[in-house]
Design a protein around this motif. Structure first.
Motif, PDB file in Angstrom:
ATOM      1  N   MET A 142       0.850  -1.170   0.000  1.00  0.00           N
ATOM      2  CA  MET A 142       0.000   0.000   0.000  1.00  0.00           C
ATOM      3  C   MET A 142       0.901   1.239   0.000  1.00  0.00           C
ATOM      4  SD  MET A 142      -3.045   0.938   2.744  1.00  0.00           S
ATOM      5  CE  MET A 142      -3.837  -0.618   2.529  1.00  0.00           C
ATOM      6  N   LYS A 143       0.595   2.190  -0.832  1.00  0.00           N
ATOM      7  CA  LYS A 143       1.369   3.434  -0.936  1.00  0.00           C
ATOM      8  C   LYS A 143       0.983   4.389   0.200  1.00  0.00           C
ATOM      9  CE  LYS A 143       2.969   2.323  -5.109  1.00  0.00           C
ATOM     10  NZ  LYS A 143       2.865   0.898  -5.047  1.00  0.00           N
ATOM     11  N   ILE A 144       1.842   5.372   0.432  1.00  0.00           N
ATOM     12  CA  ILE A 144       1.647   6.302   1.546  1.00  0.00           C
ATOM     13  C   ILE A 144       0.332   7.078   1.411  1.00  0.00           C
ATOM     14  CG2 ILE A 144       2.954   8.225   0.559  1.00  0.00           C
ATOM     15  CD1 ILE A 144       4.068   8.648   3.480  1.00  0.00           C
ATOM     16  N   ALA A 145      -0.058   7.433   0.198  1.00  0.00           N
ATOM     17  CA  ALA A 145      -1.310   8.172   0.012  1.00  0.00           C
ATOM     18  C   ALA A 145      -2.501   7.317   0.437  1.00  0.00           C
ATOM     19  CB  ALA A 145      -1.463   8.603  -1.448  1.00  0.00           C
ATOM     20  N   GLU A 146      -2.441   6.027   0.147  1.00  0.00           N
ATOM     21  CA  GLU A 146      -3.531   5.116   0.545  1.00  0.00           C
ATOM     22  C   GLU A 146      -3.582   4.963   2.059  1.00  0.00           C
ATOM     23  OE1 GLU A 146      -3.740   1.769  -2.854  1.00  0.00           O
ATOM     24  OE2 GLU A 146      -1.713   2.151  -2.071  1.00  0.00           O
ATOM     25  N   VAL A 147      -2.412   4.828   2.660  1.00  0.00           N
ATOM     26  CA  VAL A 147      -2.335   4.706   4.115  1.00  0.00           C
ATOM     27  C   VAL A 147      -2.876   5.973   4.774  1.00  0.00           C
ATOM     28  CG1 VAL A 147      -0.774   4.470   6.095  1.00  0.00           C
ATOM     29  CG2 VAL A 147      -0.380   3.121   4.025  1.00  0.00           C
ATOM     30  N   SER A 148      -2.468   7.107   4.246  1.00  0.00           N
ATOM     31  CA  SER A 148      -2.906   8.397   4.767  1.00  0.00           C
ATOM     32  C   SER A 148      -4.426   8.501   4.747  1.00  0.00           C
ATOM     33  CB  SER A 148      -2.280   9.516   3.937  1.00  0.00           C
ATOM     34  OG  SER A 148      -2.775  10.764   4.326  1.00  0.00           O
ATOM     35  N   LYS A 149      -5.001   8.135   3.628  1.00  0.00           N
ATOM     36  CA  LYS A 149      -6.456   8.213   3.487  1.00  0.00           C
ATOM     37  C   LYS A 149      -7.156   7.196   4.381  1.00  0.00           C
ATOM     38  CE  LYS A 149     -10.105   8.260   0.036  1.00  0.00           C
ATOM     39  NZ  LYS A 149     -10.443   8.179  -1.386  1.00  0.00           N
ATOM     40  N   LYS A 150      -6.650   5.984   4.382  1.00  0.00           N
ATOM     41  CA  LYS A 150      -7.277   4.906   5.163  1.00  0.00           C
ATOM     42  C   LYS A 150      -7.266   5.199   6.663  1.00  0.00           C
ATOM     43  CE  LYS A 150      -7.199  -0.035   5.996  1.00  0.00           C
ATOM     44  NZ  LYS A 150      -6.736  -1.339   5.544  1.00  0.00           N
ATOM     45  N   LEU A 151      -6.146   5.725   7.171  1.00  0.00           N
ATOM     46  CA  LEU A 151      -6.001   5.950   8.613  1.00  0.00           C
ATOM     47  C   LEU A 151      -6.251   7.390   9.036  1.00  0.00           C
ATOM     48  CD1 LEU A 151      -2.850   3.755   9.359  1.00  0.00           C
ATOM     49  CD2 LEU A 151      -5.275   3.125   9.514  1.00  0.00           C
TER      50      LEU A 151
ATOM     51  N   GLN B 136       0.309  12.482   5.234  1.00  0.00           N
ATOM     52  CA  GLN B 136       1.505  11.840   4.722  1.00  0.00           C
ATOM     53  C   GLN B 136       2.744  12.376   5.430  1.00  0.00           C
ATOM     54  OE1 GLN B 136       1.693  11.563   0.390  1.00  0.00           O
ATOM     55  NE2 GLN B 136      -0.554  11.674   0.291  1.00  0.00           N
ATOM     56  N   ASP B 137       2.749  13.658   5.725  1.00  0.00           N
ATOM     57  CA  ASP B 137       3.885  14.249   6.444  1.00  0.00           C
ATOM     58  C   ASP B 137       4.061  13.610   7.825  1.00  0.00           C
ATOM     59  OD1 ASP B 137       4.580  15.967   4.391  1.00  0.00           O
ATOM     60  OD2 ASP B 137       3.433  17.654   5.198  1.00  0.00           O
ATOM     61  N   THR B 138       2.945  13.360   8.501  1.00  0.00           N
ATOM     62  CA  THR B 138       3.015  12.728   9.824  1.00  0.00           C
ATOM     63  C   THR B 138       3.565  11.321   9.700  1.00  0.00           C
ATOM     64  OG1 THR B 138       1.190  14.070  10.681  1.00  0.00           O
ATOM     65  CG2 THR B 138       1.648  12.000  11.827  1.00  0.00           C
ATOM     66  N   ILE B 139       3.114  10.586   8.712  1.00  0.00           N
ATOM     67  CA  ILE B 139       3.611   9.220   8.507  1.00  0.00           C
ATOM     68  C   ILE B 139       5.109   9.239   8.233  1.00  0.00           C
ATOM     69  CG2 ILE B 139       3.491   7.178   7.023  1.00  0.00           C
ATOM     70  CD1 ILE B 139       0.476   7.926   6.602  1.00  0.00           C
ATOM     71  N   ARG B 140       5.552  10.148   7.379  1.00  0.00           N
ATOM     72  CA  ARG B 140       6.996  10.266   7.084  1.00  0.00           C
ATOM     73  C   ARG B 140       7.777  10.624   8.356  1.00  0.00           C
ATOM     74  NH1 ARG B 140       4.866  13.287   2.674  1.00  0.00           N
ATOM     75  NH2 ARG B 140       4.817  12.026   0.792  1.00  0.00           N
TER      76      ARG B 140
ATOM     77  N   PHE C 214      -1.296   2.114  16.442  1.00  0.00           N
ATOM     78  CA  PHE C 214      -0.821   2.063  17.827  1.00  0.00           C
ATOM     79  C   PHE C 214      -0.283   3.431  18.253  1.00  0.00           C
ATOM     80  CE2 PHE C 214       2.904   1.463  20.646  1.00  0.00           C
ATOM     81  CZ  PHE C 214       2.255   0.958  21.767  1.00  0.00           C
ATOM     82  N   ILE C 215       0.534   4.035  17.401  1.00  0.00           N
ATOM     83  CA  ILE C 215       1.119   5.349  17.702  1.00  0.00           C
ATOM     84  C   ILE C 215       0.014   6.390  17.890  1.00  0.00           C
ATOM     85  CG2 ILE C 215       2.534   7.230  16.775  1.00  0.00           C
ATOM     86  CD1 ILE C 215       4.066   4.905  15.232  1.00  0.00           C
ATOM     87  N   ARG C 216      -0.944   6.409  16.988  1.00  0.00           N
ATOM     88  CA  ARG C 216      -2.044   7.382  17.098  1.00  0.00           C
ATOM     89  C   ARG C 216      -2.808   7.200  18.395  1.00  0.00           C
ATOM     90  NH1 ARG C 216      -6.023   7.395  12.605  1.00  0.00           N
ATOM     91  NH2 ARG C 216      -6.743   9.241  13.674  1.00  0.00           N
ATOM     92  N   CYS C 217      -3.081   5.961  18.735  1.00  0.00           N
ATOM     93  CA  CYS C 217      -3.812   5.670  19.977  1.00  0.00           C
ATOM     94  C   CYS C 217      -3.022   6.167  21.186  1.00  0.00           C
ATOM     95  CB  CYS C 217      -4.069   4.173  20.073  1.00  0.00           C
ATOM     96  SG  CYS C 217      -4.876   3.669  21.606  1.00  0.00           S
TER      97      CYS C 217
END
Length: 127
Positions: free
Chosen positions: A1-10, A14-18, A49-52
């Motif tokens: 899964m690409k970062i854009a998909e992860v960003s949208k799903k969760l 994207q900046d936070t994920i990076r 987990f991190i977000r929680c």
């Protein structure tokens, strides 16, 4: 899964994920031959987990330490448990403080409501 998909799903930028990856909160995310991140379910679990934990008030530093210990293997289980116990204690104290604040707010609201009811009753009597 690409970062854009992860960003949208969760619902995480994207900046936070990076950022999470850069500081070591997400263990190594593999990249494809073009150098693009390919997130696995395991990576998504880390982000959730991190977000929680962040939403509960855990510090970035504690999370970085936890993830670092996790990556070192089972010999760090006690250290990881200790981090979680310390953070649990902090969270429990915070919840207690928030409960006290909620009770104080409820009391103030009741006082205002009681005052408004008295004003309404006074107005009825005057008529």
């Amino acid at each position: 899964m690409k970062i854009a998909e992860v960003s949208k799903k969760l619902n995480v930028s994207q900046d936070t994920i990076r950022y999470y990856e850069r500081i070591g909160l997400i263990p190594h995310v593999p990249r494809n031959s073009g150098g693009i991140r390919e997130f696995r379910d395991e990576d998504l679990n880390w982000i959730e987990f991190i977000r929680c934990m962040r939403g509960s008030g855990l510090s970035i530093e504690s999370l970085v330490e936890y993830v670092s210990l996790f990556q070192q293997g089972d010999e760090t289980i006690e250290g990881r448990k200790e981090i979680l116990l310390e953070e649990r204690e902090k969270l429990s104290k915070k919840i207690s403080e928030m409960q006290s604040t909620l009770e104080r707010l409820d009391y103030k609201i009741k006082r205002y409501s009681d005052g408004l009811m008295k004003k309404c009753e006074d107005n009825l009597i005057k008529k």
